[in-house]
Motif scaffolding. Structure first.
Motif, PDB file in Angstrom:
ATOM      1  N   PHE A   1       0.857  -1.179   0.000  1.00 57.54           N
ATOM      2  CA  PHE A   1       0.000   0.000   0.000  1.00 57.54           C
ATOM      3  C   PHE A   1       0.898   1.235   0.000  1.00 57.54           C
ATOM      4  CE2 PHE A   1      -4.319   1.643   1.174  1.00 57.54           C
ATOM      5  CZ  PHE A   1      -3.987   2.974   1.181  1.00 57.54           C
ATOM      6  N   LEU A   2       0.919   1.932  -1.131  1.00 54.45           N
ATOM      7  CA  LEU A   2       1.740   3.133  -1.249  1.00 54.45           C
ATOM      8  C   LEU A   2       0.843   4.370  -1.220  1.00 54.45           C
ATOM      9  CD1 LEU A   2       4.557   4.557  -2.148  1.00 54.45           C
ATOM     10  CD2 LEU A   2       3.489   4.572  -4.403  1.00 54.45           C
ATOM     11  N   THR A   3       1.233   5.369  -0.436  1.00 58.56           N
ATOM     12  CA  THR A   3       0.506   6.632  -0.472  1.00 58.56           C
ATOM     13  C   THR A   3       1.398   7.707  -1.079  1.00 58.56           C
ATOM     14  OG1 THR A   3      -0.891   6.153   1.423  1.00 58.56           O
ATOM     15  CG2 THR A   3      -0.547   8.460   0.908  1.00 58.56           C
ATOM     16  N   ILE A   4       0.838   8.417  -2.046  1.00 58.33           N
ATOM     17  CA  ILE A   4       1.532   9.574  -2.598  1.00 58.33           C
ATOM     18  C   ILE A   4       0.988  10.790  -1.867  1.00 58.33           C
ATOM     19  CG2 ILE A   4       2.061  10.898  -4.663  1.00 58.33           C
ATOM     20  CD1 ILE A   4       1.402   8.394  -6.302  1.00 58.33           C
ATOM     21  N   LEU A   5       1.866  11.441  -1.112  1.00 56.60           N
ATOM     22  CA  LEU A   5       1.452  12.543  -0.247  1.00 56.60           C
ATOM     23  C   LEU A   5       2.029  13.835  -0.791  1.00 56.60           C
ATOM     24  CD1 LEU A   5       0.300  13.553   2.534  1.00 56.60           C
ATOM     25  CD2 LEU A   5       2.537  13.021   3.503  1.00 56.60           C
ATOM     26  N   GLY A   6       1.202  14.865  -0.892  1.00 52.91           N
ATOM     27  CA  GLY A   6       1.713  16.144  -1.360  1.00 52.91           C
ATOM     28  C   GLY A   6       0.642  17.206  -1.287  1.00 52.91           C
ATOM     29  N   PRO A   7       1.061  18.480  -1.298  1.00 56.86           N
ATOM     30  CA  PRO A   7       0.075  19.562  -1.297  1.00 56.86           C
ATOM     31  C   PRO A   7      -0.636  19.622  -2.640  1.00 56.86           C
ATOM     32  CG  PRO A   7       2.276  20.451  -1.581  1.00 56.86           C
ATOM     33  CD  PRO A   7       2.435  18.980  -1.379  1.00 56.86           C
ATOM     34  N   SER A   8      -1.726  20.391  -2.731  1.00 59.16           N
ATOM     35  CA  SER A   8      -2.409  20.493  -4.023  1.00 59.16           C
ATOM     36  C   SER A   8      -1.464  21.174  -5.014  1.00 59.16           C
ATOM     37  CB  SER A   8      -3.725  21.257  -3.893  1.00 59.16           C
ATOM     38  OG  SER A   8      -3.557  22.409  -3.133  1.00 59.16           O
ATOM     39  N   GLY A   9      -1.482  20.676  -6.243  1.00 62.04           N
ATOM     40  CA  GLY A   9      -0.579  21.215  -7.252  1.00 62.04           C
ATOM     41  C   GLY A   9       0.774  20.537  -7.256  1.00 62.04           C
TER      42      GLY A   9
ATOM     43  N   GLN B   1      -1.542  14.226   5.801  1.00 62.04           N
ATOM     44  CA  GLN B   1      -0.356  13.508   6.288  1.00 62.04           C
ATOM     45  C   GLN B   1      -0.738  12.405   7.265  1.00 62.04           C
ATOM     46  OE1 GLN B   1       1.597  15.178   9.582  1.00 62.04           O
ATOM     47  NE2 GLN B   1       0.905  17.248   9.150  1.00 62.04           N
ATOM     48  N   ARG B   2      -1.787  12.662   8.031  1.00 63.74           N
ATOM     49  CA  ARG B   2      -2.192  11.649   8.997  1.00 63.74           C
ATOM     50  C   ARG B   2      -2.640  10.374   8.279  1.00 63.74           C
ATOM     51  NH1 ARG B   2      -6.022   9.361  11.609  1.00 63.74           N
ATOM     52  NH2 ARG B   2      -5.722   8.837  13.799  1.00 63.74           N
ATOM     53  N   GLU B   3      -3.465  10.582   7.219  1.00 66.58           N
ATOM     54  CA  GLU B   3      -3.943   9.455   6.429  1.00 66.58           C
ATOM     55  C   GLU B   3      -2.768   8.667   5.859  1.00 66.58           C
ATOM     56  OE1 GLU B   3      -7.138  10.291   3.621  1.00 66.58           O
ATOM     57  OE2 GLU B   3      -6.161   8.993   2.163  1.00 66.58           O
ATOM     58  N   ALA B   4      -1.777   9.390   5.348  1.00 65.49           N
ATOM     59  CA  ALA B   4      -0.610   8.730   4.757  1.00 65.49           C
ATOM     60  C   ALA B   4       0.113   7.877   5.791  1.00 65.49           C
ATOM     61  CB  ALA B   4       0.335   9.780   4.176  1.00 65.49           C
ATOM     62  N   LEU B   5       0.285   8.434   6.997  1.00 66.76           N
ATOM     63  CA  LEU B   5       1.024   7.709   8.033  1.00 66.76           C
ATOM     64  C   LEU B   5       0.219   6.516   8.541  1.00 66.76           C
ATOM     65  CD1 LEU B   5       2.492  10.737  10.029  1.00 66.76           C
ATOM     66  CD2 LEU B   5       3.597   9.375   8.249  1.00 66.76           C
ATOM     67  N   VAL B   6      -1.100   6.690   8.643  1.00 65.88           N
ATOM     68  CA  VAL B   6      -1.951   5.642   9.220  1.00 65.88           C
ATOM     69  C   VAL B   6      -2.111   4.448   8.276  1.00 65.88           C
ATOM     70  CG1 VAL B   6      -4.344   5.114   9.841  1.00 65.88           C
ATOM     71  CG2 VAL B   6      -3.243   7.144  10.765  1.00 65.88           C
ATOM     72  N   MET B   7      -2.324   4.727   6.985  1.00 65.22           N
ATOM     73  CA  MET B   7      -2.756   3.667   6.078  1.00 65.22           C
ATOM     74  C   MET B   7      -1.637   2.905   5.388  1.00 65.22           C
ATOM     75  SD  MET B   7      -5.965   5.457   4.113  1.00 65.22           S
ATOM     76  CE  MET B   7      -6.747   4.023   3.396  1.00 65.22           C
ATOM     77  N   SER B   8      -0.478   3.519   5.203  1.00 67.47           N
ATOM     78  CA  SER B   8       0.431   3.023   4.180  1.00 67.47           C
ATOM     79  C   SER B   8       1.527   2.094   4.672  1.00 67.47           C
ATOM     80  CB  SER B   8       1.105   4.215   3.491  1.00 67.47           C
ATOM     81  OG  SER B   8       0.269   5.325   3.506  1.00 67.47           O
ATOM     82  N   ASP B   9       2.022   1.266   3.724  1.00 65.38           N
ATOM     83  CA  ASP B   9       3.285   0.564   3.923  1.00 65.38           C
ATOM     84  C   ASP B   9       4.439   1.514   3.588  1.00 65.38           C
ATOM     85  OD1 ASP B   9       2.157  -1.980   4.543  1.00 65.38           O
ATOM     86  OD2 ASP B   9       1.653  -2.189   2.424  1.00 65.38           O
ATOM     87  N   ASP B  10       4.226   2.300   2.525  1.00 70.19           N
ATOM     88  CA  ASP B  10       5.241   3.250   2.090  1.00 70.19           C
ATOM     89  C   ASP B  10       4.580   4.592   1.801  1.00 70.19           C
ATOM     90  OD1 ASP B  10       7.596   1.427   1.788  1.00 70.19           O
ATOM     91  OD2 ASP B  10       6.181   0.446   0.426  1.00 70.19           O
ATOM     92  N   VAL B  11       5.333   5.648   2.043  1.00 70.47           N
ATOM     93  CA  VAL B  11       4.841   6.990   1.744  1.00 70.47           C
ATOM     94  C   VAL B  11       5.798   7.643   0.761  1.00 70.47           C
ATOM     95  CG1 VAL B  11       4.318   9.281   2.668  1.00 70.47           C
ATOM     96  CG2 VAL B  11       3.772   7.247   4.009  1.00 70.47           C
ATOM     97  N   MET B  12       5.214   8.178  -0.311  1.00 69.41           N
ATOM     98  CA  MET B  12       6.029   8.942  -1.248  1.00 69.41           C
ATOM     99  C   MET B  12       5.579  10.389  -1.153  1.00 69.41           C
ATOM    100  SD  MET B  12       6.259   8.480  -5.312  1.00 69.41           S
ATOM    101  CE  MET B  12       5.967   9.982  -6.192  1.00 69.41           C
ATOM    102  N   VAL B  13       6.527  11.261  -0.789  1.00 66.74           N
ATOM    103  CA  VAL B  13       6.186  12.674  -0.665  1.00 66.74           C
ATOM    104  C   VAL B  13       6.531  13.369  -1.974  1.00 66.74           C
ATOM    105  CG1 VAL B  13       6.517  14.794   0.663  1.00 66.74           C
ATOM    106  CG2 VAL B  13       6.652  12.572   1.799  1.00 66.74           C
ATOM    107  N   MET B  14       5.566  14.137  -2.492  1.00 65.78           N
ATOM    108  CA  MET B  14       5.780  14.855  -3.747  1.00 65.78           C
ATOM    109  C   MET B  14       5.623  16.336  -3.535  1.00 65.78           C
ATOM    110  SD  MET B  14       3.987  13.070  -7.014  1.00 65.78           S
ATOM    111  CE  MET B  14       4.667  14.036  -8.358  1.00 65.78           C
TER     112      MET B  14
END
Lengths: 361, 266
Positions: A29-37, A192-205
């Motif tokens: 489960f990968l989450t791509i985390l980043g601000p809008s845009g 960010q909370r969702e990314a930390l809670v749900m993921s195996d890996d987080v990719m910050v963009m």
């Protein structure tokens, strides 16, 4: 398995996604985390096949998919506003992909029924979409994306519109379903909370570029750069200069304070003496005390400017003259054990050298 | 009198006046159509249905009625695909000059009907289709098409922009997705538009007046021709038939799609 290789997307002169490469192993489960845009949604839509990459290639299960139209890719997607079919009831929505993908008519009812069980929506099969609550609609959308056992599931911020309590419930719920079915998943969010809670890996963009790809705890504790440090968690940012370095020990000068600190990337070369750097200090790593601190690596005096009681924690803003009058945010996670400091109170703040992370500017 | 009370009195007075003004012509016509006398009067002279008998017995009116139905049918059959596709294009595709195109498609509203009618009279004459009944239907379609487009636009704008992507994701090829998802999703708008087009064409007078001759006269034109001679109560009876057709259309609309669609356009 999904492999994204050097994918870029430009719209006219604007580069929305720049040279992004990563892989997601089967069942992860990968989450791509980043601000809008930041380009995260564009990246997701390229994987889904709705947008064509300007450069680069995407492989799903080892096959390049550039030439494959979206309806021939085995991808289930939960859309931002769900995009449930308004003219069909819940059952027909979930059944639709099975009919379109030519599943054996005899096994369709069993598969749909099993899916309603997995998303715990039994008894709502014949409801019209408009008759379902927000959370129930989410479950229908999840069931529709998973029912045909896709190679990959994409989530395009589907939880963003829910209220906080329901959102947190659905995060855990989706994680449960994802692990139960073992389906590879890519999630996009700015939460960010969702990314930390749900993921195996987080990719910050940010700005179309990948900033860091790591496990949630790693991104939190060891941010790769200043952007990741600011974006995840509540972080104080302090401009500083390198005061001295001996071996692995680094000292920085912030305002009039000289203090030991940690260089963010042990592999990267440490900058020269007096080079400008940025220091990141998480709000919850700052200690607060009415008397000077002795068990931290530094202790400086300040004055409380603001005090916000949030129940499980208290957020302070402390003006510190020694740090060029910077307002330091401090999170006290055990407020019942402490005094509450009112605005105007004279306090001392301090931190450990390992929590003051130094990034090159 | 206190504020809330006087506000209620004013409000209800306005509502009552509006209701009376809206209903008055219908009620008067309804009354006049059941008179026993030989001239239109209100209140009516006694009660009889003899004028209805005369209307239904009149071959001229009956033929005109059938022709009007045919014109409405032609108009609707052309308007449904044309208006639906135009509206979907405006709502869903990012097209250059979309605003300009929208303005262009709504142009029939800004041209006076008499002008549009004259234009079509000349054009149809040139094309050699003047005097054809279906050409009247085509003309009705042209002048009323904005209603069709508006009705479908109201439905299409309420849709999730990702609806077709979702269908693709489920494995539907583009044309299949259009037929199984997009069209059914805007069906309320299409039904609304189709009924509107039908009723408008059924009622259309001015352009039909220019485009019809003695052999292709439609019901509104036929009534007009009668009025020019003498106003008899059978015309009131025809009007009531008209009102019934319109009421039936609205009842069907409410049954099929609900009237809310009129209240929630973009």
């Amino acid at each position: 398995m999904v492999a994204v290789e050097g994918v870029s997307k430009t719209f006219g002169a604007a580069t929305v996604v720049a040279e992004v490469s990563f892989t997601v192993a089967h069942g992860r489960f990968l989450t791509i985390l980043g601000p809008s845009g930041s380009g995260k949604t564009t990246l997701l839509r390229m994987i889904a096949g709705f947008i064509e990459p300007t450069r680069g290639e995407i492989h799903i299960h080892g096959r390049p998919v550039s030439a494959v139209p979206p309806h021939r890719r085995s991808i289930g997607m939960v859309f931002q506003r769900l995009a449930l079919f308004p003219h069909l009831d819940a059952w027909d929505n979930v059944e639709y992909p099975l009919r379109m993908r030519g599943f054996d008519a005899a096994e369709i009812p069993d598969r749909v029924a099993a899916m309603f069980g997995i998303v715990q929506l039994q008894g709502f099969e014949r409801r019209r979409i408009q008759q379902l609550s927000g959370g129930q609609q989410q479950r229908v959308a999840i069931a529709r994306a998973l029912v045909f056992e896709p190679d990959l599931v994409l989530l395009d911020e589907p939880l963003a519109a829910l209220d906080r309590k329901l959102r947190e419930e659905m995060q855990l719920e989706f994680r449960r379903i994802q692990q139960e079915l073992g389906v590879t998943t890519i999630n996009v969010t700015h939460d960010q909370r969702e990314a930390l809670v749900m993921s195996d890996d987080v990719m910050v963009m940010d700005g179309g570029r990948m900033q860091q790809l790591a496990a949630p705890a790693q991104t939190y504790r060891h941010p790769a750069n200043a952007f990741v440090a600011t974006f995840i968690g509540v972080t104080n940012f302090l401009p500083a200069r390198v005061a001295s370095r001996t071996g692995s020990t680094l000292r920085v000068r912030i305002g009039t304070l000289e203090t030991p600190a940690r260089w963010a990337d042990p592999q990267a070369p440490v900058p020269a003496h007096d080079a400008p750097v940025d220091c990141a200090l998480r709000a919850e790593h700052v200690r607060l005390s009415p008397t000077p601190l002795t068990d931290t690596d530094c202790s400086i005096a300040g004055k409380v400017v603001q005090c916000i009681f949030e129940g499980d924690r208290v957020v302070y803003e402390v003006a510190v003259p020694a740090l060029d009058r910077a307002a330091i945010r401090v999170i006290d996670r055990a407020p019942e054990a402490h005094l509450l400091f009112a605005p105007g109170a004279e306090v001392h703040i301090g931190w450990h050298a390992r929590d003051l992370i130094v990034f090159p500017r | 009198m206190n504020g809330a009370r006087s506000k209620a009195v004013v409000l209800w007075t306005v509502v009552a006046v509006n209701l009376i003004l809206l209903a008055a012509p219908t009620l008067i016509i309804l009354g006049a159509s059941v008179t026993t006398g030989n001239i239109i009067t209100f209140p009516p002279d006694g009660f009889s249905l003899k004028w209805y008998g005369k209307v239904f017995g009149s071959a001229v009116l009956r033929d005109a009625f059938v022709r009007s139905l045919w014109v409405s049918l032609v108009c609707t059959v052309i308007a449904v695909p044309a208006g639906t596709l135009a509206a979907l294009a405006l709502a869903r595709s990012r097209i250059r000059f979309a605003k300009l195109l929208q303005l262009y498609l709504l142009l029939p509203f800004t041209v006076p009907l008499i002008g549009a009618g004259m234009g079509m009279l000349m054009l149809f004459g040139e094309l050699g289709i003047l005097g054809e009944l279906w050409a009247v239907g085509l003309a009705c379609c042209v002048i009323n098409l904005p209603f069709m487009i508006w009705a479908v636009l109201a439905s299409a704008n309420a849709l999730d922009a990702d609806l077709e992507n979702a269908a693709a994701n489920c494995g539907a090829a583009p044309l299949h997705a259009f037929c199984t998802v997009t069209l059914p999703a805007v069906a309320p708008g299409i039904i609304t538009g189709a009924l509107l087009m039908f009723v408008l064409a059924f009622n259309e007078f001015l352009v039909s007046l220019l485009l019809t001759d003695a052999n292709t006269v439609t019901l509104p034109v036929s009534i007009y021709n009668s009025i020019r001679n003498v106003i008899t109560p059978d015309l009131a009876a025809v009007s009531v038939v008209y009102i019934l057709v319109a009421t039936a259309a609205i009842a069907l609309l409410d049954r099929w799609v609900g009237l809310e669609i009129f209240l929630k356009s973009k």
